[in-house]
Scaffold this motif. Structure first.
Motif, PDB file in Angstrom:
ATOM      1  N   THR A   3       0.855  -1.177   0.000  1.00 24.41           N
ATOM      2  CA  THR A   3       0.000   0.000   0.000  1.00 24.41           C
ATOM      3  C   THR A   3       0.891   1.226   0.000  1.00 24.41           C
ATOM      4  OG1 THR A   3      -1.789  -1.139   1.174  1.00 24.41           O
ATOM      5  CG2 THR A   3      -1.743   1.272   1.322  1.00 24.41           C
ATOM      6  N   ALA A   4       0.493   2.252  -0.732  1.00 28.56           N
ATOM      7  CA  ALA A   4       1.359   3.425  -0.897  1.00 28.56           C
ATOM      8  C   ALA A   4       0.564   4.714  -0.798  1.00 28.56           C
ATOM      9  CB  ALA A   4       2.086   3.365  -2.241  1.00 28.56           C
ATOM     10  N   ILE A   5       1.276   5.780  -0.499  1.00 34.01           N
ATOM     11  CA  ILE A   5       0.731   7.138  -0.487  1.00 34.01           C
ATOM     12  C   ILE A   5       1.595   7.988  -1.399  1.00 34.01           C
ATOM     13  CG2 ILE A   5       0.251   9.197   0.897  1.00 34.01           C
ATOM     14  CD1 ILE A   5       0.007   7.358   3.336  1.00 34.01           C
ATOM     15  N   LEU A   6       0.958   8.774  -2.239  1.00 34.79           N
ATOM     16  CA  LEU A   6       1.681   9.735  -3.062  1.00 34.79           C
ATOM     17  C   LEU A   6       1.221  11.135  -2.674  1.00 34.79           C
ATOM     18  CD1 LEU A   6       3.730  10.148  -5.349  1.00 34.79           C
ATOM     19  CD2 LEU A   6       1.806  10.175  -6.955  1.00 34.79           C
ATOM     20  N   LEU A   7       2.111  11.874  -1.997  1.00 32.63           N
ATOM     21  CA  LEU A   7       1.843  13.273  -1.681  1.00 32.63           C
ATOM     22  C   LEU A   7       2.074  14.105  -2.936  1.00 32.63           C
ATOM     23  CD1 LEU A   7       3.552  13.942   1.787  1.00 32.63           C
ATOM     24  CD2 LEU A   7       1.171  13.370   1.325  1.00 32.63           C
ATOM     25  N   CYS A   8       1.130  14.962  -3.288  1.00 29.70           N
ATOM     26  CA  CYS A   8       1.259  15.766  -4.499  1.00 29.70           C
ATOM     27  C   CYS A   8       1.205  17.249  -4.174  1.00 29.70           C
ATOM     28  CB  CYS A   8       0.136  15.427  -5.485  1.00 29.70           C
ATOM     29  SG  CYS A   8       0.155  13.714  -6.044  1.00 29.70           S
ATOM     30  N   ASN A   9       2.195  17.988  -4.655  1.00 24.81           N
ATOM     31  CA  ASN A   9       2.212  19.434  -4.504  1.00 24.81           C
ATOM     32  C   ASN A   9       2.209  20.086  -5.879  1.00 24.81           C
ATOM     33  OD1 ASN A   9       2.248  21.890  -3.096  1.00 24.81           O
ATOM     34  ND2 ASN A   9       3.727  21.111  -1.608  1.00 24.81           N
ATOM     35  N   LEU A  10       2.131  21.406  -5.899  1.00 27.08           N
ATOM     36  CA  LEU A  10       1.972  22.113  -7.171  1.00 27.08           C
ATOM     37  C   LEU A  10       3.183  21.956  -8.074  1.00 27.08           C
ATOM     38  CD1 LEU A  10      -0.023  24.124  -8.657  1.00 27.08           C
ATOM     39  CD2 LEU A  10       1.606  25.883  -7.974  1.00 27.08           C
ATOM     40  N   GLY A  11       4.363  22.303  -7.565  1.00 26.21           N
ATOM     41  CA  GLY A  11       5.557  22.193  -8.378  1.00 26.21           C
ATOM     42  C   GLY A  11       6.473  23.383  -8.256  1.00 26.21           C
ATOM     43  N   THR A  12       7.626  23.253  -8.875  1.00 28.59           N
ATOM     44  CA  THR A  12       8.656  24.265  -8.776  1.00 28.59           C
ATOM     45  C   THR A  12       9.641  24.075  -9.919  1.00 28.59           C
ATOM     46  OG1 THR A  12      10.434  25.112  -7.343  1.00 28.59           O
ATOM     47  CG2 THR A  12       9.986  22.769  -7.237  1.00 28.59           C
ATOM     48  N   PRO A  13      10.281  25.130 -10.381  1.00 34.33           N
ATOM     49  CA  PRO A  13      11.324  24.946 -11.396  1.00 34.33           C
ATOM     50  C   PRO A  13      12.516  24.208 -10.804  1.00 34.33           C
ATOM     51  CG  PRO A  13      11.300  27.216 -10.616  1.00 34.33           C
ATOM     52  CD  PRO A  13      10.085  26.556 -10.038  1.00 34.33           C
ATOM     53  N   ASP A  14      13.330  23.627 -11.664  1.00 31.52           N
ATOM     54  CA  ASP A  14      14.503  22.893 -11.203  1.00 31.52           C
ATOM     55  C   ASP A  14      15.623  23.814 -10.731  1.00 31.52           C
ATOM     56  OD1 ASP A  14      13.380  20.379 -11.800  1.00 31.52           O
ATOM     57  OD2 ASP A  14      13.950  20.600 -13.906  1.00 31.52           O
ATOM     58  N   ALA A  15      15.594  25.054 -11.176  1.00 31.27           N
ATOM     59  CA  ALA A  15      16.634  26.015 -10.804  1.00 31.27           C
ATOM     60  C   ALA A  15      16.062  27.420 -10.970  1.00 31.27           C
ATOM     61  CB  ALA A  15      17.874  25.845 -11.683  1.00 31.27           C
ATOM     62  N   PRO A  16      16.639  28.409 -10.279  1.00 31.24           N
ATOM     63  CA  PRO A  16      16.149  29.789 -10.411  1.00 31.24           C
ATOM     64  C   PRO A  16      16.757  30.490 -11.622  1.00 31.24           C
ATOM     65  CG  PRO A  16      17.850  29.727  -8.751  1.00 31.24           C
ATOM     66  CD  PRO A  16      17.676  28.298  -9.229  1.00 31.24           C
ATOM     67  N   THR A  17      16.543  29.905 -12.797  1.00 33.10           N
ATOM     68  CA  THR A  17      17.092  30.454 -14.034  1.00 33.10           C
ATOM     69  C   THR A  17      15.978  30.660 -15.041  1.00 33.10           C
ATOM     70  OG1 THR A  17      17.483  28.262 -14.987  1.00 33.10           O
ATOM     71  CG2 THR A  17      19.262  29.219 -13.650  1.00 33.10           C
ATOM     72  N   ALA A  18      16.214  31.530 -16.006  1.00 34.03           N
ATOM     73  CA  ALA A  18      15.196  31.827 -17.012  1.00 34.03           C
ATOM     74  C   ALA A  18      14.828  30.586 -17.818  1.00 34.03           C
ATOM     75  CB  ALA A  18      15.689  32.944 -17.933  1.00 34.03           C
ATOM     76  N   SER A  19      15.816  29.773 -18.171  1.00 31.59           N
ATOM     77  CA  SER A  19      15.520  28.579 -18.964  1.00 31.59           C
ATOM     78  C   SER A  19      14.686  27.577 -18.176  1.00 31.59           C
ATOM     79  CB  SER A  19      16.818  27.921 -19.444  1.00 31.59           C
ATOM     80  OG  SER A  19      17.642  27.560 -18.340  1.00 31.59           O
ATOM     81  N   ALA A  20      15.004  27.395 -16.889  1.00 30.23           N
ATOM     82  CA  ALA A  20      14.222  26.475 -16.054  1.00 30.23           C
ATOM     83  C   ALA A  20      12.812  27.004 -15.848  1.00 30.23           C
ATOM     84  CB  ALA A  20      14.918  26.267 -14.714  1.00 30.23           C
ATOM     85  N   LEU A  21      12.686  28.318 -15.674  1.00 29.76           N
ATOM     86  CA  LEU A  21      11.356  28.911 -15.509  1.00 29.76           C
ATOM     87  C   LEU A  21      10.542  28.800 -16.786  1.00 29.76           C
ATOM     88  CD1 LEU A  21       9.946  30.327 -13.090  1.00 29.76           C
ATOM     89  CD2 LEU A  21      12.390  29.962 -12.762  1.00 29.76           C
ATOM     90  N   ARG A  22      11.200  28.900 -17.928  1.00 24.38           N
ATOM     91  CA  ARG A  22      10.467  28.790 -19.196  1.00 24.38           C
ATOM     92  C   ARG A  22       9.853  27.397 -19.332  1.00 24.38           C
ATOM     93  NH1 ARG A  22      14.197  30.554 -21.906  1.00 24.38           N
ATOM     94  NH2 ARG A  22      13.557  32.749 -21.851  1.00 24.38           N
ATOM     95  N   ARG A  23      10.617  26.363 -18.959  1.00 23.26           N
ATOM     96  CA  ARG A  23      10.079  24.995 -19.009  1.00 23.26           C
ATOM     97  C   ARG A  23       8.937  24.827 -18.017  1.00 23.26           C
ATOM     98  NH1 ARG A  23      15.588  23.864 -18.964  1.00 23.26           N
ATOM     99  NH2 ARG A  23      15.490  23.227 -16.765  1.00 23.26           N
ATOM    100  N   TYR A  24       9.147  25.307 -16.809  1.00 29.78           N
ATOM    101  CA  TYR A  24       8.152  25.137 -15.751  1.00 29.78           C
ATOM    102  C   TYR A  24       6.860  25.901 -16.069  1.00 29.78           C
ATOM    103  CZ  TYR A  24       5.866  25.747 -11.235  1.00 29.78           C
ATOM    104  OH  TYR A  24       4.942  25.792 -10.222  1.00 29.78           O
ATOM    105  N   LEU A  25       6.988  27.166 -16.437  1.00 27.41           N
ATOM    106  CA  LEU A  25       5.806  27.965 -16.752  1.00 27.41           C
ATOM    107  C   LEU A  25       5.090  27.445 -17.998  1.00 27.41           C
ATOM    108  CD1 LEU A  25       7.140  31.575 -16.043  1.00 27.41           C
ATOM    109  CD2 LEU A  25       5.521  30.245 -14.665  1.00 27.41           C
ATOM    110  N   GLY A  26       5.865  26.926 -18.951  1.00 25.03           N
ATOM    111  CA  GLY A  26       5.256  26.366 -20.151  1.00 25.03           C
ATOM    112  C   GLY A  26       4.343  25.201 -19.809  1.00 25.03           C
ATOM    113  N   GLN A  27       4.786  24.353 -18.876  1.00 26.23           N
ATOM    114  CA  GLN A  27       3.959  23.222 -18.459  1.00 26.23           C
ATOM    115  C   GLN A  27       2.783  23.688 -17.600  1.00 26.23           C
ATOM    116  OE1 GLN A  27       5.922  20.391 -15.883  1.00 26.23           O
ATOM    117  NE2 GLN A  27       4.343  18.831 -16.179  1.00 26.23           N
TER     118      GLN A  27
END
Length: 371
Positions: free
Chosen positions: A19-43
């Motif tokens: 039996t398992a539990i999966l806690l789910c949160n909203l999310g975050t970019p992988d790094a505080p960079t423009a390229s990482a934010l572009r991927r994150y915001l795009g999704q």
């Protein structure tokens, strides 16, 4: 064309179901960079539950304007709260999952616990794949959003269903839809406020700031506005507050549409201009500190209040890893795990089941899928 399913993990007859539990949160970019934010915001901003605008029009706005201008600005904000361990939201969510696992284990319940992000990493699909590979046949999906909202809890459900649509042998699934009025969750919030006031004394006004959503979602049937106000009312009652002692507001507006009101920052400015000397702000809708609490509230809102004439601004942190919250989380999980096996498996019974399966012609060793 027939649907393509993911390969099933190898299976051994007599293997203990988990039996398992999966806690789910909203999310975050992988790094505080423009390229990482572009991927994150795009999704994030491509999710039709987050932005309810006709897809062709929104695609032009998103890719033609927003993803060209916003990533750099957002990266600077993330950089202001980033820690050596990474994004605060990712750090706190991982800690909550580990503490939940330990708490359940101490209570004699052997449950797999993992965490996932709706946007970014680790993804919901990848963590569900991992749980299946670890033998999970029953999975409780526990979003870290106390109040139900289509754009948050509903979107988590979408991601789980999308994964299930490409899975041949789907585990039993349960979802925790909301816990905005659970007594232990309210108690954890009250304990956080009391601990803060014990050190600093009470404020002139307590502001309870919830994440905003477009007002039209309320009229379309989303219960988020009502559940936020119920949380605030129950918390105020638990604290013994009168109506004039606290204010409910909504933050994080995006775009030009009308969102749930009153808005947090303008309210804080009005309070300061009216002579309110000290405000304390708590964000009950967030269970982990993140950009919206640490930067938007503790930096931007603080500056706005003080600049408008306020004398003292206190931010009360999210529940994070507080013992009261972990206890509440474990009780919420146990309530929804009711009826599922969470004890150590009977090894003799598993061995007998394996022998019966082999005698009936099951292949020796591990096979690609269960019978």
């Amino acid at each position: 064309m027939p649907m393509s399913f993911r390969p099933e993990p190898a299976y051994t007859h007599g293997q203990a179901p988990r039996t398992a539990i999966l806690l789910c949160n909203l999310g975050t970019p992988d790094a505080p960079t423009a390229s990482a934010l572009r991927r994150y915001l795009g999704q994030f901003l491509s999710d039709p539950r987050v932005v309810e605008i006709p897809k062709p029009l929104w695609w032009l706005i998103l890719h033609g304007i927003i993803l060209r201008t916003r990533p750099g600005k957002s990266a600077a904000k993330y950089a202001s709260i980033w820690t050596p361990e990474g994004s605060p939201l990712a750090v706190w969510t991982a800690k909550q999952a580990a503490l939940l696992r330990d708490t359940l284990d101490d209570a004699g319940q052997q449950v797999l616990v993992r965490h996932a992000m709706r946007y970014g990493n680790p993804s919901i699909a990848s963590q569900l794949d991992t749980l299946k590979a670890e033998g999970a046949t029953r999975i409780l999906i526990l979003p870290l959003y106390p109040q139900y909202c289509s754009a948050t809890t509903g979107s988590v459900c979408d991601a789980v269903y999308a994964w299930a649509a490409r899975t041949r042998n789907i585990p039993e699934l349960r979802f925790v839809q909301r816990y905005h009025d659970e007594a232990l969750y309210i108690d954890a919030l009250a304990a956080s406020i009391k601990n803060h006031w014990k050190r600093h004394g009470p404020p002139d006004k307590l502001v309870m700031s919830f994440h905003g959503v477009p007002e039209r979602t309320l009229h379309l049937g989303d219960p988020y506005h009502c559940e936020s106000h119920k949380t605030a009312r129950l918390l105020a009652e638990r604290m013994g507050l009168q109506k004039d002692d606290y204010q409910v507001t909504f933050q994080s507006r995006f775009g030009k549409a009308k969102w749930l009101q009153p808005y947090t920052e303008p309210t804080l400015v009005q309070l300061a201009q009216a002579g309110t000397g000290r405000v304390d702000v708590i964000c009950p809708g967030f269970t982990s500190d993140c950009l919206e609490t640490l930067e938007e509230i503790n930096q931007e809102a603080r500056e706005a209040f003080l600049h408008a004439g306020g004398k003292e601004f206190h931010y009360i942190p999210c529940l994070n890893d507080s013992p009261q919250w972990i206890h509440a989380l474990s009780q919420i999980a146990r309530q929804h795990l009711s009826g599922w096996p969470t004890q150590a498996p009977d090894r003799a019974a598993l061995a007998q089941a394996q022998a019966v399966a082999l005698a009936g012609g099951a292949p020796q060793g591990r096979c690609p899928m269960a019978n």
